[in-house]
Design a protein around this motif. Structure first.
Motif, PDB file in Angstrom:
ATOM      1  N   ALA A  69       2.078   0.777  -2.298  1.00 40.95           N
ATOM      2  CA  ALA A  69       2.047   2.179  -1.884  1.00 40.95           C
ATOM      3  C   ALA A  69       2.382   2.319  -0.397  1.00 40.95           C
ATOM      4  O   ALA A  69       3.153   3.201   0.006  1.00 40.95           O
ATOM      5  CB  ALA A  69       0.671   2.787  -2.172  1.00 40.95           C
ATOM      6  N   ASN A  70       1.831   1.430   0.410  1.00 42.41           N
ATOM      7  CA  ASN A  70       2.078   1.495   1.858  1.00 42.41           C
ATOM      8  C   ASN A  70       3.547   1.298   2.198  1.00 42.41           C
ATOM      9  O   ASN A  70       4.081   1.955   3.099  1.00 42.41           O
ATOM     10  CB  ASN A  70       1.241   0.440   2.587  1.00 42.41           C
ATOM     11  CG  ASN A  70      -0.220   0.835   2.704  1.00 42.41           C
ATOM     12  OD1 ASN A  70      -0.611   1.909   2.263  1.00 42.41           O
ATOM     13  ND2 ASN A  70      -1.022  -0.037   3.280  1.00 42.41           N
ATOM     14  N   SER A  71       4.195   0.395   1.480  1.00 41.87           N
ATOM     15  CA  SER A  71       5.608   0.125   1.773  1.00 41.87           C
ATOM     16  C   SER A  71       6.464   1.360   1.515  1.00 41.87           C
ATOM     17  O   SER A  71       7.476   1.586   2.188  1.00 41.87           O
ATOM     18  CB  SER A  71       6.111  -1.044   0.923  1.00 41.87           C
ATOM     19  OG  SER A  71       6.126  -0.714  -0.459  1.00 41.87           O
ATOM     20  N   ILE A  72       6.051   2.190   0.565  1.00 43.28           N
ATOM     21  CA  ILE A  72       6.772   3.434   0.254  1.00 43.28           C
ATOM     22  C   ILE A  72       6.444   4.515   1.286  1.00 43.28           C
ATOM     23  O   ILE A  72       7.330   5.170   1.832  1.00 43.28           O
ATOM     24  CB  ILE A  72       6.416   3.919  -1.167  1.00 43.28           C
ATOM     25  CG1 ILE A  72       6.905   2.888  -2.205  1.00 43.28           C
ATOM     26  CG2 ILE A  72       7.022   5.295  -1.434  1.00 43.28           C
ATOM     27  CD1 ILE A  72       6.400   3.152  -3.609  1.00 43.28           C
ATOM     28  N   LEU A  73       5.169   4.675   1.571  1.00 40.89           N
ATOM     29  CA  LEU A  73       4.738   5.720   2.501  1.00 40.89           C
ATOM     30  C   LEU A  73       5.196   5.442   3.929  1.00 40.89           C
ATOM     31  O   LEU A  73       5.495   6.373   4.683  1.00 40.89           O
ATOM     32  CB  LEU A  73       3.206   5.841   2.472  1.00 40.89           C
ATOM     33  CG  LEU A  73       2.599   6.346   1.156  1.00 40.89           C
ATOM     34  CD1 LEU A  73       1.086   6.182   1.179  1.00 40.89           C
ATOM     35  CD2 LEU A  73       2.970   7.806   0.926  1.00 40.89           C
ATOM     36  N   GLN A  74       5.284   4.169   4.275  1.00 45.00           N
ATOM     37  CA  GLN A  74       5.639   3.798   5.641  1.00 45.00           C
ATOM     38  C   GLN A  74       7.038   4.265   6.024  1.00 45.00           C
ATOM     39  O   GLN A  74       7.358   4.411   7.200  1.00 45.00           O
ATOM     40  CB  GLN A  74       5.526   2.287   5.815  1.00 45.00           C
ATOM     41  CG  GLN A  74       5.394   1.835   7.252  1.00 45.00           C
ATOM     42  CD  GLN A  74       4.083   2.266   7.890  1.00 45.00           C
ATOM     43  OE1 GLN A  74       3.023   1.827   7.483  1.00 45.00           O
ATOM     44  NE2 GLN A  74       4.158   3.132   8.892  1.00 45.00           N
ATOM     45  N   ALA A  75       7.869   4.520   5.021  1.00 43.88           N
ATOM     46  CA  ALA A  75       9.232   4.982   5.297  1.00 43.88           C
ATOM     47  C   ALA A  75       9.250   6.403   5.861  1.00 43.88           C
ATOM     48  O   ALA A  75      10.260   6.839   6.412  1.00 43.88           O
ATOM     49  CB  ALA A  75      10.058   4.925   4.016  1.00 43.88           C
TER      50      ALA A  75
END
Length: 305
Positions: A199-205
């Motif tokens: 989830a973080n890898s997606i939101l971090q964008a």
């Protein structure tokens, strides 16, 4: 140059200095008088002193933030008052006294609310669906100059990038709601960590800030969930006031449900629903009328009074 001439020059220079001081309202006051004001400020130290509060693990509310204390800065306060030579509370200058124990010093534990002596509250908006109501909610928050916290499901992002972008551009706090609305209480630590990382890898964008806050879906979690989040430098966030807006209550019911449970440090759970979008404007006004300031989560849990 004769001694008489030198003495006259010195006397003239002293007169000029005194004249300039008087013109600038900085005439030197009698020592006893200024000393008396300084001592009066010193004497009021105890009256205005507030001890700091350490962060703690509460039996009910778990990880609870502390608060800075304060003490009078006598010298700076005196400098503010010496011109009038009168004590004025508005001219007092305070130094912060940080607590000895901060949140980061505590072991992993969920956070349910802010400090009970801080008259501030925050909105926790969990987003896994309801994209049609996000723009209206953002518009209302902007109208009242309020920053909220959006805990976004990584899977939601895939088909709703524009909504996440709107949230980021409005400078609200973006947190994680995990990926695909899972039940974290049934996951071991490694599985929970993998889900949060995805989830973080997606939101971090969408944000330059690291994702530091995590709201487990349905409030379902275990100690392993909290440990997994902690290993990623994330705090696990729950709530102390629930709108139960997913049941589509009337505007009156939702508002009274919140106001009846409102308290210092409240974390108010909501979702992008029709009930919330139609009630939010009035709810904000009524919360403010109760004397509360609505802030984002980082402000709620910081140590500033």
């Amino acid at each position: 140059m004769s001694m008489q001439v030198i003495i006259k020059l010195i006397a003239t220079m002293l007169l000029v200095v005194i004249f300039i001081s008087v013109q600038n309202n900085e005439a030197i006051l009698p020592t006893a008088k200024t000393s008396s004001l300084y001592e009066e400020i010193e004497a009021k130290q105890k009256q205005y002193y507030i001890a700091p509060q350490d962060a703690r693990i509460d039996k009910v509310w778990k990880k609870t933030p502390g608060l800075n204390g304060r003490k009078i800065n006598v010298e700076k306060s005196y400098q503010n008052m010496k011109k009038s030579n009168k004590f004025n509370e508005k001219d007092l200058v305070f130094d912060k006294i940080p607590p000895k124990v901060s949140l980061q010093d505590l072991p992993s534990s969920p956070i349910y609310r802010g400090n009970e002596h801080k008259q501030k509250v925050t909105f926790l908006i969990n987003v896994s669906w309801g994209e049609e109501f996000v723009p209206q909610i953002l518009e209302i928050l902007d109208k009242h100059h309020i920053k909220a916290n959006f805990f976004i499901d990584g899977a939601f992002v895939q088909n709703n990038k524009q909504h996440v972008q709107m949230i980021e551009e409005a400078q609200h706090v973006i947190g994680s709601h995990g990926y695909n609305h899972p039940d974290f209480s049934k996951m071991d630590r490694n599985t929970a960590k993998e889900n949060l990382e995805k989830a973080n890898s997606i939101l971090q964008a969408f944000t330059e800030e690291d994702i530091r806050l995590f709201a487990p879906p349905a409030g379902s979690f275990s100690s392993q969930t909290v440990e997994a989040a902690d290993s990623l430098d994330m705090e696990t966030i729950l709530w102390s006031v629930d709108t139960i807006d997913w049941k589509n209550p009337t505007q009156e019911v939702l508002i009274q449900r919140v106001l009846a449970r409102l308290h210092n440090g409240a974390t108010i759970l909501m979702h992008p629903t029709e009930s919330t979008s139609s009630s939010l404007d009035q709810l904000i006004v009524l919360i403010k009328n109760e004397g509360y300031q609505i802030v984002d989560f980082p402000q709620l849990i910081n140590e500033n009074r």
